[in-house]
Motif scaffolding. Structure first.
Motif, PDB file in Angstrom:
ATOM      1  N   ASP A  64      22.454 -32.187 -27.591  1.00 57.05           N
ATOM      2  CA  ASP A  64      23.900 -32.012 -27.399  1.00 57.05           C
ATOM      3  C   ASP A  64      24.309 -30.544 -27.557  1.00 57.05           C
ATOM      4  O   ASP A  64      25.134 -30.026 -26.797  1.00 57.05           O
ATOM      5  CB  ASP A  64      24.694 -32.859 -28.409  1.00 57.05           C
ATOM      6  CG  ASP A  64      24.515 -34.346 -28.107  1.00 57.05           C
ATOM      7  OD1 ASP A  64      23.874 -34.675 -27.079  1.00 57.05           O
ATOM      8  OD2 ASP A  64      25.012 -35.176 -28.903  1.00 57.05           O
ATOM      9  N   HIS A  65      23.713 -29.895 -28.554  1.00 54.79           N
ATOM     10  CA  HIS A  65      24.040 -28.483 -28.779  1.00 54.79           C
ATOM     11  C   HIS A  65      23.475 -27.593 -27.674  1.00 54.79           C
ATOM     12  O   HIS A  65      24.112 -26.631 -27.240  1.00 54.79           O
ATOM     13  CB  HIS A  65      23.525 -28.027 -30.144  1.00 54.79           C
ATOM     14  CG  HIS A  65      24.236 -28.690 -31.288  1.00 54.79           C
ATOM     15  ND1 HIS A  65      23.616 -29.528 -32.170  1.00 54.79           N
ATOM     16  CD2 HIS A  65      25.539 -28.667 -31.642  1.00 54.79           C
ATOM     17  CE1 HIS A  65      24.497 -29.978 -33.034  1.00 54.79           C
ATOM     18  NE2 HIS A  65      25.679 -29.471 -32.736  1.00 54.79           N
ATOM     19  N   MET A  66      22.272 -27.949 -27.210  1.00 49.41           N
ATOM     20  CA  MET A  66      21.672 -27.171 -26.105  1.00 49.41           C
ATOM     21  C   MET A  66      22.544 -27.286 -24.857  1.00 49.41           C
ATOM     22  O   MET A  66      22.785 -26.295 -24.161  1.00 49.41           O
ATOM     23  CB  MET A  66      20.269 -27.707 -25.773  1.00 49.41           C
ATOM     24  CG  MET A  66      19.201 -27.336 -26.764  1.00 49.41           C
ATOM     25  SD  MET A  66      17.705 -28.310 -26.420  1.00 49.41           S
ATOM     26  CE  MET A  66      16.462 -27.077 -26.512  1.00 49.41           C
ATOM     27  N   VAL A  67      23.022 -28.486 -24.589  1.00 50.81           N
ATOM     28  CA  VAL A  67      23.855 -28.704 -23.402  1.00 50.81           C
ATOM     29  C   VAL A  67      25.162 -27.924 -23.540  1.00 50.81           C
ATOM     30  O   VAL A  67      25.592 -27.230 -22.600  1.00 50.81           O
ATOM     31  CB  VAL A  67      24.137 -30.220 -23.184  1.00 50.81           C
ATOM     32  CG1 VAL A  67      25.193 -30.439 -22.109  1.00 50.81           C
ATOM     33  CG2 VAL A  67      22.844 -30.944 -22.828  1.00 50.81           C
ATOM     34  N   ALA A  68      25.778 -27.992 -24.723  1.00 49.71           N
ATOM     35  CA  ALA A  68      27.052 -27.280 -24.942  1.00 49.71           C
ATOM     36  C   ALA A  68      26.842 -25.777 -24.754  1.00 49.71           C
ATOM     37  O   ALA A  68      27.635 -25.096 -24.072  1.00 49.71           O
ATOM     38  CB  ALA A  68      27.574 -27.582 -26.343  1.00 49.71           C
ATOM     39  N   GLU A  69      25.739 -25.286 -25.321  1.00 51.23           N
ATOM     40  CA  GLU A  69      25.439 -23.856 -25.193  1.00 51.23           C
ATOM     41  C   GLU A  69      25.179 -23.486 -23.726  1.00 51.23           C
ATOM     42  O   GLU A  69      25.653 -22.463 -23.227  1.00 51.23           O
ATOM     43  CB  GLU A  69      24.172 -23.569 -26.011  1.00 51.23           C
ATOM     44  CG  GLU A  69      24.239 -22.323 -26.854  1.00 51.23           C
ATOM     45  CD  GLU A  69      22.907 -22.048 -27.527  1.00 51.23           C
ATOM     46  OE1 GLU A  69      22.361 -20.973 -27.301  1.00 51.23           O
ATOM     47  OE2 GLU A  69      22.408 -22.929 -28.263  1.00 51.23           O
ATOM     48  N   LYS A  71      26.295 -25.001 -21.046  1.00 55.02           N
ATOM     49  CA  LYS A  71      27.546 -25.039 -20.273  1.00 55.02           C
ATOM     50  C   LYS A  71      28.362 -23.768 -20.506  1.00 55.02           C
ATOM     51  O   LYS A  71      28.929 -23.195 -19.575  1.00 55.02           O
ATOM     52  CB  LYS A  71      28.375 -26.267 -20.665  1.00 55.02           C
ATOM     53  CG  LYS A  71      27.851 -27.561 -20.031  1.00 55.02           C
ATOM     54  CD  LYS A  71      28.307 -28.762 -20.791  1.00 55.02           C
ATOM     55  CE  LYS A  71      29.458 -29.478 -20.210  1.00 55.02           C
ATOM     56  NZ  LYS A  71      29.764 -30.736 -20.960  1.00 55.02           N
ATOM     57  N   GLU A  72      28.377 -23.324 -21.767  1.00 55.97           N
ATOM     58  CA  GLU A  72      29.146 -22.114 -22.102  1.00 55.97           C
ATOM     59  C   GLU A  72      28.537 -20.878 -21.417  1.00 55.97           C
ATOM     60  O   GLU A  72      29.253 -20.058 -20.829  1.00 55.97           O
ATOM     61  CB  GLU A  72      29.143 -21.926 -23.620  1.00 55.97           C
ATOM     62  CG  GLU A  72      30.201 -20.952 -24.097  1.00 55.97           C
ATOM     63  CD  GLU A  72      30.073 -20.654 -25.578  1.00 55.97           C
ATOM     64  OE1 GLU A  72      29.685 -21.566 -26.340  1.00 55.97           O
ATOM     65  OE2 GLU A  72      30.343 -19.503 -25.955  1.00 55.97           O
ATOM     66  N   LEU A  73      27.204 -20.785 -21.464  1.00 57.92           N
ATOM     67  CA  LEU A  73      26.544 -19.635 -20.815  1.00 57.92           C
ATOM     68  C   LEU A  73      26.758 -19.677 -19.301  1.00 57.92           C
ATOM     69  O   LEU A  73      26.990 -18.643 -18.665  1.00 57.92           O
ATOM     70  CB  LEU A  73      25.040 -19.641 -21.125  1.00 57.92           C
ATOM     71  CG  LEU A  73      24.633 -19.299 -22.557  1.00 57.92           C
ATOM     72  CD1 LEU A  73      23.151 -19.601 -22.784  1.00 57.92           C
ATOM     73  CD2 LEU A  73      24.930 -17.829 -22.869  1.00 57.92           C
TER      74      LEU A  73
END
Ligand code: E4P
Length: 213
Positions: A64-69, A71-73
């Protein structure tokens, strides 16, 4: 084979970009940390200079954190490619980002099986680290050849980036075996350009010319 530069240093990228053969850039946390600047600013500067894929790695280790990161990048620029380490959470992340039409580069790949799984999970690129395999007494080029063979044999769309390049022979052999891309450090690109016979030839032509004209 397309040529990417493996650096986050804007001066190096500018210099190499000006020579006309550069198709993209790969960074990693070590390379970005070396610049000692706000990393998003560095990434933005790279993207405004090079109109091709620019890989930037996530630091989280959980889906979940990898995906959020990721998406932000990806919001920084349309050319951003999210680098995701090849691990279980990474494979899940590659699939999720692929479903969101966000490009990914499966990184820290050390075997053909890892590359196959990343490709099937929807990775845009796979990056076998050939130099680091050589460092531990394995053959990085053999693993690269296996990956290219499997990608071609099964008609996979994933592109192979020969990474962790240590010397010009790595580049030469990657090109000969049909790697789609090699990502090359600045110093090795410079080594590829120079040849003592070219330097000597240029000097001799100038000398001969000056003796007469
Ligand atoms: C590739 O994308 C990596 O940034 C890089 O090639 C790693 O190379 P190294 O093994 O020299 O750190």
């Amino acid at each position: 084979m397309r040529i990417f530069i493996d650096t986050a240093n804007i001066e190096e990228i500018e210099e190499i970009h000006s020579m006309g053969f550069l198709s993209g850039v790969t960074t990693n946390p070590t390379l970005l940390a070396r610049e000692k600047k706000e990393y998003k600013t560095v990434v933005r500067d790279i993207c405004s200079l090079v109109k091709g894929p620019v890989s930037v790695e996530v630091l989280s280790l959980e889906h979940d954190h990898m995906v959020a990161e990721g998406k932000e990048l990806a919001r920084i620029d349309p050319n951003i490619v999210i680098k995701v380490p090849l691990m279980e959470e990474g494979l899940k992340t590659i699939r999720t980002l692929a479903d969101l039409n966000i490009k990914t580069n499966a990184t820290l790949i050390f075997s053909a099986n890892q590359a196959l799984l990343a490709a099937r999970a929807g990775a845009t690129y796979v990056s076998p680290f050939i130099g680091r395999l050589d460092d531990i007494g394995n053959s990085g080029l053999t693993v690269l050849a296996e990956i290219i063979e499997i990608i071609d044999l099964h008609g996979l769309e994933t592109e192979v980036i020969a990474a962790s390049i240590r010397h010009p022979i790595h580049v030469l052999e990657s090109a000969r075996m049909g790697s789609h891309i090699a990502t090359i450090p600045y110093s090795i690109i410079k080594q590829m350009i120079r040849h003592p016979l070219t330097d000597a030839g240029v000097e001799k032509f100038l000398q001969d010319w000056k003796q007469v004209f």
